[in-house]
Design a protein around this motif. Structure first.
Motif, short mmCIF file in Angstrom:
data_model
loop_
_atom_site.label_atom_id
_atom_site.label_comp_id
_atom_site.label_asym_id
_atom_site.label_seq_id
_atom_site.Cartn_x
_atom_site.Cartn_y
_atom_site.Cartn_z
N ASP A 24 -4.38 -0.74 7.88
CA ASP A 24 -2.98 -0.81 8.33
C ASP A 24 -2.69 0.44 9.15
OD1 ASP A 24 -0.15 -2.29 7.37
OD2 ASP A 24 0.09 -0.16 7.87
N VAL A 25 -1.82 0.32 10.15
CA VAL A 25 -1.58 1.46 11.05
C VAL A 25 -0.84 2.61 10.35
CG1 VAL A 25 0.68 0.89 12.06
CG2 VAL A 25 -1.12 1.90 13.50
N HIS A 26 -0.24 2.30 9.20
CA HIS A 26 0.44 3.33 8.41
C HIS A 26 -0.50 3.84 7.30
CE1 HIS A 26 3.65 0.66 10.06
NE2 HIS A 26 4.13 1.85 10.43
N HIS A 64 0.78 -1.24 0.00
CA HIS A 64 0.00 0.00 0.00
C HIS A 64 0.81 1.29 0.00
CE1 HIS A 64 -0.46 0.71 4.64
NE2 HIS A 64 0.69 0.13 4.38
N ASP A 93 -0.80 -4.02 12.17
CA ASP A 93 0.22 -3.35 12.97
C ASP A 93 -0.35 -2.28 13.90
OD1 ASP A 93 -0.38 -2.00 10.63
OD2 ASP A 93 1.67 -1.94 9.89
N GLY A 151 0.74 -4.89 6.62
CA GLY A 151 1.74 -4.98 7.67
C GLY A 151 1.26 -5.74 8.91
#
Ligand code: 6DK
Ligand code: ZN
Length: 368
Positions: A178-180, A140, A266, A308
């Motif tokens: 995703d945490v990002h 991503h 994550d 992740g």
């Protein structure tokens, strides 16, 4: 009811080598070599848990195929592909110095993107009801002309673009948990009002200075990128509220024909690369809300692509919970770690998290 499941052993052979906390290992500076955060372990152990728990027996295995040059070029520039091809014999880096690969790394990345394409095609074709693609490397962050953040190719972006072309799918919503920040997927459809990208992430972790609530797409695509940066420390309460108040209403306004989920794990309570507190039961509820919304909006057509998630012990329970929801499993595997994480202080929605959610909530009315 059938759930497609993509995994291939060669995903575990994508070699990210060693580093020292994302810096090159260098004994002169006291930097001890360590395996790269994005190593095979967490994802391989997800697959092992899916097999050992017996969940795999409830899934329809789908074999991935590599994406063609033509599919890659739906999202990436010829220059990016050429650089990856040139480095493929020796190994190299996809662009930012943090996205290494060994010899043949492009072949594995093609099979990862192709695994997501396979999962999405199977859902669109009605071969399965929904699907989970447990792929590696992740995708991503990859931009049109450069890889970054462990990503070589934009797996979800390629799958979305590919299935729009091959199957004529009209409107696609991508939900990135995703945490990002899902910057690569967002950039691929920046100007496109037919692809809604929603990213829920920890505020300003990676990429730096990216994923602000003010980033909303551009041109004809203005309003069709939605970002919800959450403060560090957000747990199940804040995440579930974010999905209820922002993600689901955005999906309802957009009325997608297909939902894709960039499923990073994550934001879990013990991830080394972020500071959130989501537990397996939080992921289960997020998964359930998205699956239910797909049933209400688009005939249940939803496919998840793994991104992740770096704690090899806990990620398997988080991902397993989501795959169970997809498969409609009624007796879930118990999370043995729940007792440690569920009762952490501030798991419930906090006022500063509420404020972040409210800022994104205001933008939902402009969709559609
Ligand atoms: N990089 C991902 O989980 C990848 O979203 C996350 C990538 C995080 C990189 C974090 C970072 C630096 C820092 C300093 C110098 C160079 C690079 F894509 C997924 F795998 F899903 O801090
Ligand atoms: Zn991530």
């Amino acid at each position: 009811m059938s759930t497609g499941y993509v995994y291939h052993e060669v995903y575990g052979w994508h070699d990210t080598g060693t580093h020292a906390g994302l810096l090159p290992a260098d004994p002169r500076r006291g930097l001890q070599p360590h395996r790269h955060f994005e190593n095979a372990e967490a994802k391989r152990r997800v697959h092992e848990l899916v097999v050992v728990s017996g969940l795999v027996d409830r899934l329809t295995r789908l074999a991935p195929r590599p994406v063609t040059d033509e599919e890659v070029l739906l999202v990436h520039t010829p220059g990016h592909l050429a650089r990856l091809v040139a480095a493929n014999d020796t190994g190299g880096d996809a662009g930012d110095g943090g996205s290494p690969f060994g010899p043949g790394g492009l072949d594995v990345a093609r099979l990862a993107a192709g695994g997501v394409v396979r999962a999405v095609e199977a859902v669109v074709d009605g071969e399965v009801d929904n699907a989970y693609a447990l792929v590696r490397p992740p995708g991503h962050h990859a931009l049109a002309d450069v890889g970054m953040g462990f990503c070589l190719l934009g797996n979800v972006a390629i799958a979305a673009a590919s299935v729009r072309r091959s199957r004529g799918v009209g409107r696609i919503a991508v939900v990135d948990i995703d945490v990002h920040h899902g910057n690569g997927t967002q950039a691929a459809f920046e100007d496109d009002p037919d692809v809604l990208t929603i990213s829920v992430h920890q505020d300003r972790v990676f990429p730096p200075d990216s994923g602000h609530v003010t980033e909303r797409g551009s041109g004809a695509g203005f309003g069709y990128a939605l970002n919800l940066p959450l403060p560090p420390g957000t747990g199940n309460g804040g995440y579930l509220e974010a999905v209820r108040r922002v993600v689901l209403p955005a999906l309802r306004r957009f009325r997608p024909d297909l939902i894709l989920v960039a499923a990073g794990f994550d934001a879990n309570a013990v991830d080394p690369l972020a500071r959130m507190m989501v537990t397996a039961s939080g992921y289960r509820e997020i998964g359930r809300m998205l699956v239910d919304e797909a049933a209400a909006l688009c005939g249940g057509r939803i496919a998840f692509a793994h991104e992740g998630g770096y704690d090899p012990v806990y990620v398997p329970f988080c991902a397993h919970a989501v795959i169970e929801v997809l498969a409609g499993v009624e007796e879930p595997l118990e999370d043995p770690f729940a007792v440690n994480f569920d009762n952490q202080g501030q798991q419930e929605l906090q006022p500063h998290q509420d404020a972040a959610i409210a800022a994104a909530e205001k933008l939902v009315a402009d969709i559609g």
